[in-house]
Structure formats: structure tokens, C-alpha cells
Write a protein that holds these residues in place. Structure first.
Motif, PDB file in Angstrom:
ATOM      1  N   ASP A 106       0.835  -1.017  -0.099  1.00 53.22           N
ATOM      2  CA  ASP A 106      -0.083   0.025  -0.051  1.00 53.22           C
ATOM      3  C   ASP A 106       0.935   1.143  -0.045  1.00 53.22           C
ATOM      4  O   ASP A 106       0.956   2.067  -1.105  1.00 53.22           O
ATOM      5  CB  ASP A 106      -0.925   0.052   1.143  1.00 53.22           C
ATOM      6  N   ASN A 107       1.475   1.643   1.033  1.00 53.40           N
ATOM      7  CA  ASN A 107       2.318   2.886   1.376  1.00 53.40           C
ATOM      8  C   ASN A 107       3.284   3.242   0.317  1.00 53.40           C
ATOM      9  O   ASN A 107       3.628   3.900  -0.311  1.00 53.40           O
ATOM     10  CB  ASN A 107       2.483   3.053   2.629  1.00 53.40           C
ATOM     11  N   ILE A 108       4.058   1.841   0.257  1.00 54.82           N
ATOM     12  CA  ILE A 108       5.294   1.857  -0.382  1.00 54.82           C
ATOM     13  C   ILE A 108       4.998   1.652  -1.904  1.00 54.82           C
ATOM     14  O   ILE A 108       5.487   2.631  -2.794  1.00 54.82           O
ATOM     15  CB  ILE A 108       6.296   0.671  -0.251  1.00 54.82           C
ATOM     16  N   TYR A 109       3.829   0.941  -2.257  1.00 54.15           N
ATOM     17  CA  TYR A 109       3.348   1.100  -3.605  1.00 54.15           C
ATOM     18  C   TYR A 109       2.949   2.480  -4.421  1.00 54.15           C
ATOM     19  O   TYR A 109       3.348   2.911  -5.448  1.00 54.15           O
ATOM     20  CB  TYR A 109       2.509   0.167  -3.645  1.00 54.15           C
ATOM     21  N   SER A 110       2.187   3.248  -3.253  1.00 52.51           N
ATOM     22  CA  SER A 110       1.411   4.425  -3.817  1.00 52.51           C
ATOM     23  C   SER A 110       2.499   5.594  -3.535  1.00 52.51           C
ATOM     24  O   SER A 110       2.012   6.723  -3.970  1.00 52.51           O
ATOM     25  CB  SER A 110       0.171   4.482  -3.202  1.00 52.51           C
ATOM     26  N   GLY A 111       3.699   5.294  -2.972  1.00 50.99           N
ATOM     27  CA  GLY A 111       4.670   6.353  -2.691  1.00 50.99           C
ATOM     28  C   GLY A 111       5.808   6.297  -3.339  1.00 50.99           C
ATOM     29  O   GLY A 111       5.909   6.835  -4.465  1.00 50.99           O
ATOM     30  N   PRO A 112       6.911   5.812  -2.796  1.00 51.67           N
ATOM     31  CA  PRO A 112       8.255   5.783  -3.625  1.00 51.67           C
ATOM     32  C   PRO A 112       8.047   4.987  -4.759  1.00 51.67           C
ATOM     33  O   PRO A 112       8.644   5.189  -6.054  1.00 51.67           O
ATOM     34  CB  PRO A 112       8.977   5.274  -2.714  1.00 51.67           C
ATOM     35  N   TYR A 164      12.608  -3.046   0.994  1.00 51.10           N
ATOM     36  CA  TYR A 164      14.066  -2.575   0.761  1.00 51.10           C
ATOM     37  C   TYR A 164      13.936  -1.888  -0.677  1.00 51.10           C
ATOM     38  O   TYR A 164      14.306  -0.662  -0.742  1.00 51.10           O
ATOM     39  CB  TYR A 164      15.002  -3.674   0.840  1.00 51.10           C
ATOM     40  N   SER A 165      13.549  -2.390  -1.596  1.00 53.42           N
ATOM     41  CA  SER A 165      13.911  -2.132  -3.139  1.00 53.42           C
ATOM     42  C   SER A 165      13.619  -0.764  -3.518  1.00 53.42           C
ATOM     43  O   SER A 165      14.299  -0.006  -3.921  1.00 53.42           O
ATOM     44  CB  SER A 165      13.311  -3.367  -3.821  1.00 53.42           C
ATOM     45  N   TYR A 166      12.199  -0.472  -3.076  1.00 52.16           N
ATOM     46  CA  TYR A 166      11.559   0.625  -3.787  1.00 52.16           C
ATOM     47  C   TYR A 166      12.086   1.832  -2.933  1.00 52.16           C
ATOM     48  O   TYR A 166      12.169   2.931  -3.156  1.00 52.16           O
ATOM     49  CB  TYR A 166      10.202   0.615  -3.657  1.00 52.16           C
ATOM     50  N   ILE A 167      12.442   1.700  -1.549  1.00 57.95           N
ATOM     51  CA  ILE A 167      13.024   2.658  -0.773  1.00 57.95           C
ATOM     52  C   ILE A 167      14.324   2.896  -0.828  1.00 57.95           C
ATOM     53  O   ILE A 167      14.864   3.924  -1.028  1.00 57.95           O
ATOM     54  CB  ILE A 167      12.829   2.334   0.910  1.00 57.95           C
ATOM     55  N   GLY A 174      12.971  10.817  -7.387  1.00 57.10           N
ATOM     56  CA  GLY A 174      13.066  12.165  -7.035  1.00 57.10           C
ATOM     57  C   GLY A 174      12.596  12.572  -5.661  1.00 57.10           C
ATOM     58  O   GLY A 174      12.112  13.373  -5.174  1.00 57.10           O
ATOM     59  N   VAL A 175      12.638  11.175  -4.831  1.00 55.09           N
ATOM     60  CA  VAL A 175      12.369  11.107  -3.325  1.00 55.09           C
ATOM     61  C   VAL A 175      13.812  11.319  -2.663  1.00 55.09           C
ATOM     62  O   VAL A 175      14.536  10.217  -2.898  1.00 55.09           O
ATOM     63  CB  VAL A 175      11.514   9.979  -2.939  1.00 55.09           C
ATOM     64  N   ASP A 176      14.099  12.378  -2.022  1.00 54.14           N
ATOM     65  CA  ASP A 176      15.256  12.461  -1.269  1.00 54.14           C
ATOM     66  C   ASP A 176      15.460  11.760   0.070  1.00 54.14           C
ATOM     67  O   ASP A 176      14.495  11.713   0.835  1.00 54.14           O
ATOM     68  CB  ASP A 176      15.508  13.922  -0.852  1.00 54.14           C
ATOM     69  N   LEU A 177      16.454  10.624   0.211  1.00 55.19           N
ATOM     70  CA  LEU A 177      16.497  10.037   1.519  1.00 55.19           C
ATOM     71  C   LEU A 177      17.552  10.683   2.411  1.00 55.19           C
ATOM     72  O   LEU A 177      17.641  10.185   3.694  1.00 55.19           O
ATOM     73  CB  LEU A 177      17.059   8.631   1.043  1.00 55.19           C
TER      74      LEU A 177
END
Length: 208
Positions: A106-112, A164-167, A174-177
Motif C-alpha cells: 500500500d504505502n510503498i506502492y503508492s509512494g516511492p 527494501y527495493s523501492y525505498i 525524485g524522493v530524497d533520502l
């Protein structure tokens, strides 16, 4: 197991990479088969027999076929490492693992993941909304990892593999870690595991 597990994949897919990670971590023999999705190979009748929704990843384990990354990593651990730390049996810890598998879906799929789909694959999605969702997720994870090394248990589990992978590849979307040192340390711990395998990298866009 008499033959390598066949992993049907797109090498730049985080869903596929989480399956490859657990195959490698469990030291299972496997072969990767890259599906030519750009030319519609995932919709061909032969592939639909393996993955009815026409999605990767999918596996063929001695004639048993299965699609969906979280289902696959669960199957692999229960089949080849049942009772191990990868999927704890204690109810509260098992529930925590399941909670983070849901976060991955859910959150990872719709976010990063969604943000990366826009930048890497040119998918038409709301990039700004996906980046905002990614940061909302990362703020929660950053706090969660303040006093713990792993997402669900005292050791690495499939919850960490699913996340792990998408994060790790969020910057490609374009998502800054950089604001999340605890998340970056968690990623480092996963990458330090024996037999860790990398996912194919894509160019990182300029952050706006």
C-alpha cells in the motif's frame, strides 16, 4: 529441489527484486528470465498461464507457478526456511511482519514506487502526490527505526525484504533520502547481509 527456480522478472522492478533478494538470501538456486514487457510478452498466452494477471514477478518452482511478490517471498520462506527468523511464528511478531507486508503493498506502492514509475518508466501518475506519500511514509519509518534495527523483529525478516527495493531506489523517483538517517542505516544493514544482490540502477533525477 532438482532444478533452479525460474524467476520471471523485469530487472528494474522493485517487486521482482524483492523476490530475487529472498532467493539469494536463502541461497536457493534460481535463474532469471527477463520478460519483454515493452513488446507485450507479459500478455502472451504462455505467460498468462504462469501469471494470470500478466504481471511480474512470477516463479516456476518445479511446475508450481505463483505470481505476486509478497506471496512469492512468503511461499519461499515457508517452503525452504520454515521456522527460521525470516518469518517468525510467534503471533505478535508474525503480525508485525504481516503489517509491514501490507505497508509494502500500500504505502510503498503508492509512494516511492509510484514516484519511480513516473521518472523511470514514464507512467502517467500524480508524481507530486506520490512524493508526498513517500515522505509521509518515511517520517513514520524514521521514527520507527529510532531504537530498532529491523522493521518487525529483532532480526531481519521478509518485512525488511519487502520494503527494501523501492525505498533504496526512491531517489530515482525524485524522493530524497538524506533527511532520514535511520532509514539509510537500515538500508545499509540489508545491503551488508550475506549474498545480497543489487537491483539494476536508473539515473537519479534532479530533486526539485
Amino acid at each position: 529441489m532438482t532444478a533452479p527456480i525460474k524467476l520471471y522478472r523485469n530487472p528494474k522492478s522493485g517487486h521482482c527484486h524483492r523476490v530475487e533478494l529472498i532467493l539469494a538470501f536463502l541461497d536457493l538456486p534460481y535463474e532469471t528470465i527477463d520478460v519483454d514487457m515493452a513488446n507485450g510478452a507479459h500478455k502472451a498466452s504462455e505467460f498468462l498461464k504462469i501469471s494470470p494477471f500478466g504481471l511480474v514477478p512470477a516463479i516456476d518452482d518445479g511446475g508450481y507457478t505463483l505470481a505476486d511478490s509478497n506471496a512469492i517471498i512468503t511461499y519461499l520462506v515457508l517452503t525452504y526456511a520454515k521456522g527460521s527468523d525470516w518469518m517468525p511464528e510467534e503471533p505478535k511478531v508474525a503480525a508485525e511482519v504481516q503489517r509491514w507486508l501490507t505497508v509494502a503493498a500500500d504505502n510503498i506502492y503508492s509512494g516511492p514506487c509510484a514516484a519511480r514509475l513516473v521518472k523511470v518508466f514514464g507512467v502517467t501518475l500524480d508524481h507530486e502526490a506520490a512524493v508526498a506519500k513517500a515522505h509521509d511514509l518515511f517520517k513514520v519509518m524514521e521514527t520507527h527505526l529510532t531504537r530498532r534495527d529491523w522493521l518487525a523483529a529483532d532480526t531481519i525478516t521478509i518485512a525488511d525484504v519487502a520494503g527494501y527495493s523501492y525505498i533504496a531506489h526512491a531517489p530515482e523517483g525524485g524522493v530524497d533520502l538524506n533527511p532520514y538517517p535511520n532509514i539509510r542505516a537500515w538500508l545499509d544493514r540489508i545491503e551488508a547481509q550475506p549474498r545480497f544482490v543489487e537491483m539494476a540502477k536508473s539515473p537519479i533525477p534532479e530533486l526539485i
